[in-house]
Design an enzyme around this catalytic site. Structure first.
Site, PDB file in Angstrom:
ATOM      1  CG  ASN A  76       1.152   3.562   6.825  1.00  0.00           C
ATOM      2  OD1 ASN A  76       1.332   4.768   6.872  1.00  0.00           O
ATOM      3  ND2 ASN A  76       1.149   2.810   7.910  1.00  0.00           N
ATOM      4  CB  VAL A  84      -2.117   0.694  -0.045  1.00  0.00           C
ATOM      5  CG1 VAL A  84      -2.495   1.881   0.805  1.00  0.00           C
ATOM      6  CG2 VAL A  84      -1.331   1.135  -1.266  1.00  0.00           C
ATOM      7  CB  CYS A  85      -1.296  -0.736   5.556  1.00  0.00           C
ATOM      8  SG  CYS A  85      -2.083  -0.947   7.158  1.00  0.00           S
ATOM      9  CG  LEU A  86      -5.855   4.195   3.147  1.00  0.00           C
ATOM     10  CD1 LEU A  86      -5.097   5.184   4.038  1.00  0.00           C
ATOM     11  CD2 LEU A  86      -5.897   4.713   1.727  1.00  0.00           C
ATOM     12  CG  LEU A 120       1.460  -2.958   5.091  1.00  0.00           C
ATOM     13  CD1 LEU A 120       0.767  -2.695   3.766  1.00  0.00           C
ATOM     14  CD2 LEU A 120       1.355  -4.421   5.448  1.00  0.00           C
TER      15      LEU A 120
END
Length: 183
Positions: A76, A84-86, A120
């Protein structure tokens, strides 16, 4: 709560008072970096990352932008940009959250519980799903190469062309002056 700028100042100060090393270039509180340690009992334990934080003018009503500066192998996190994919930062952000939540809860949770179904970094996600042992080895290799200790992080960032971002982050200004005089 008072104005967004007062909240920004208060949140950054809380972060600084909570033993995080915060670098605020030019004393700007809308762009800074934070030294982040990998969570205990995770593949990332012992790693130290420089995390870039950008606060929009509308913070805390709009979420901050968060990204790792030194490389990290994680489904991620984009390996090239560090983005950051959060979900909690990108979609579910609330003004009730603050910067301490990001560094004490959200990022540790992200590293402890990666989500390979929303990647990601497709290579990390694929490896995690196909061969957990090899994934763990690659994570530990990245920690060793890019985030193991402060001096090594700076050296590795210098090799990747990030020296302008990391200069002075891990050394005092007294250490920098003699080094620059030799140039």
């Amino acid at each position: 709560m008072s104005s967004p700028s007062k909240r920004r100042e208060m949140d950054v100060m809380k972060l600084m008072m909570s033993d995080y090393i915060v670098d605020t270039p030019n004393d700007r509180l809308n762009e800074f970096s934070v030294e982040f340690h990998g969570p205990k009992e995770s593949y990332y334990e012992g790693g130290v990352w420089k995390v870039r934080v950008e606060l929009p003018d509308a913070y805390p009503y709009k979420s901050p932008s968060i990204g790792f500066v030194n490389k990290i192998f994680h489904p991620n996190v984009d390996e090239l940009s560090g983005s950051v994919c959060l979900d909690v930062i990108n979609q579910s952000w609330s003004p009730m959250f603050d910067l301490l939540n990001i560094f004490e809860v959200f990022l540790p949770q992200l590293l402890l519980y990666p989500n390979p179904s929303d990647p990601l970094n497709g290579d990390a996600a694929s490896l995690m799903m196909k061969d957990k042992k090899q994934y763990e080895e690659k994570v530990r290799e990245y920690c060793e190469r890019y985030a193991k200790n402060k001096d090594k992080s700076v050296a590795e960032e210098d090799e990747s062309g990030e020296e302008d971002i990391s200069d002075g982050q891990y050394t005092s200004s007294d250490d920098e002056i003699p080094g620059r005089a030799d140039l």
